[in-house]
Design an enzyme around this catalytic site. Sequence first.
Site, PDB file in Angstrom:
ATOM      1  N   ASP A 160      49.494  45.814  40.918  1.00  0.00           N
ATOM      2  CA  ASP A 160      49.061  47.196  41.103  1.00  0.00           C
ATOM      3  C   ASP A 160      47.868  47.404  42.032  1.00  0.00           C
ATOM      4  OD1 ASP A 160      50.888  47.112  39.039  1.00  0.00           O
ATOM      5  OD2 ASP A 160      49.722  48.351  37.674  1.00  0.00           O
ATOM      6  N   GLU A 390      47.198  38.152  28.915  1.00  0.00           N
ATOM      7  CA  GLU A 390      47.919  38.752  30.034  1.00  0.00           C
ATOM      8  C   GLU A 390      47.738  37.927  31.300  1.00  0.00           C
ATOM      9  OE1 GLU A 390      48.333  43.203  32.088  1.00  0.00           O
ATOM     10  OE2 GLU A 390      46.727  42.797  30.654  1.00  0.00           O
TER      11      GLU A 390
END
Length: 420
Positions: A160, A390
Amino acid sequence: MTDHIQEARRILAVNDRGGYTVPTDRLYPFQWNWDSAFVAMGFALYDVDRAYRELERLAEGQWADGMIPHIVFHQPSDTYFPGPSVWRTKHGIPTSGITQPPVFAIALRQVHDAADEGARERTLALYLAALKWHRWWYAARDPEGTGLVALLHPWESGSDNSPAWDAAMARVPTTTTTPVVRKDIGHVHADMRPRDEDYRRFIHLVDTYADCDWNPAEQWVRAPFKVAEIQTTAILLKAGEDLEHLARLFGRTEEAEEIAAFNALSRKAILGQWRPALSRFVSRDLVSGADIEAATQAGFLPLLALDLEAAMASAAVAEMRRWSAGLKVAFPTTKPGLAAYEPKRYWRGPAWGIINWLLIEGLRRNGEGAFAEELRGSTLSAIEREGFAEYFDPETGEGCGGLGFSWTAAAYLWLKRGGR
């Protein structure tokens, strides 16, 4: 002593929401596209039926034109922004209006290979969904037939807030008609997430495309962000190889030739993006026409889909080793030492298990087994030390972002067995 394999399976079970897996609770409470493809490959190692179901639930969100969106909102949740009301899409199941890297067909081949003969019809139905999506990619995101598919939003890359987008995103206004009410920084420290300015630009793009009623041709004309992206095209090519394999397996010769033509076009185009002076591949900004030379992991992802000349592969690996030197966890998503490098901020430096998974596959494909094994060991060690985070700070090894993360669990299961 912790049984990490059982813990990985436990995380996938905890994140199961009825046939689909959320990346992690609260931070990401819906089904994400490429997350689910990686998760399906993890499930395929011990529960093939559940692996199929993961892909089937994702395919429920496929649009009539073939796009598989990056988020499928199967159930309501107020812990994530932007939700369905921001996207304003008009489909049977609420979804986002953009897509994500097409790992789907890669996963489908692996799931099919793990299944018995009785699963042929399940594979065929998913093959047809994947074929429709691949056709969408080449029609909607490469209308000029270059072989490089374009992204119209940074979220479509999965990376992103990568430094790769900094120049292109600087042209995108920060104005938006949608109130930006971030939920992510209520779950994860702000220093690990994109900045507020990034989010305003992200939502400006969402507003722009919603105003186009999500029509691909209109979006293409109006897009202020348009990048022919090397990582996504490489994933599409590898997925295309697996899709072609399935087409031939099912005797669908005409479709196999169609897919092979797509693959040949992208293979040639990706090779044209090699830059010897950088020892890596580059994306292209379609608005400015310039190469995107930002030093990110994307420059090495074509290893996944190409059989490179030995000298080219060696040059890429030598550069990857330079980036990894002295790090506790390889592989960084931005070259250390650059001004843009931030070892804890999402896609601006941290090491990700799923990126390493793809790089390992690419290194093996190109005869670079030694570095592949080093990268596999680094990834497994990080997870065993820090848990199923993550992503990881490459300098300290700290687990960052969301915890109990599904695709990290899937990556561990895959890498622990040695990969393919």
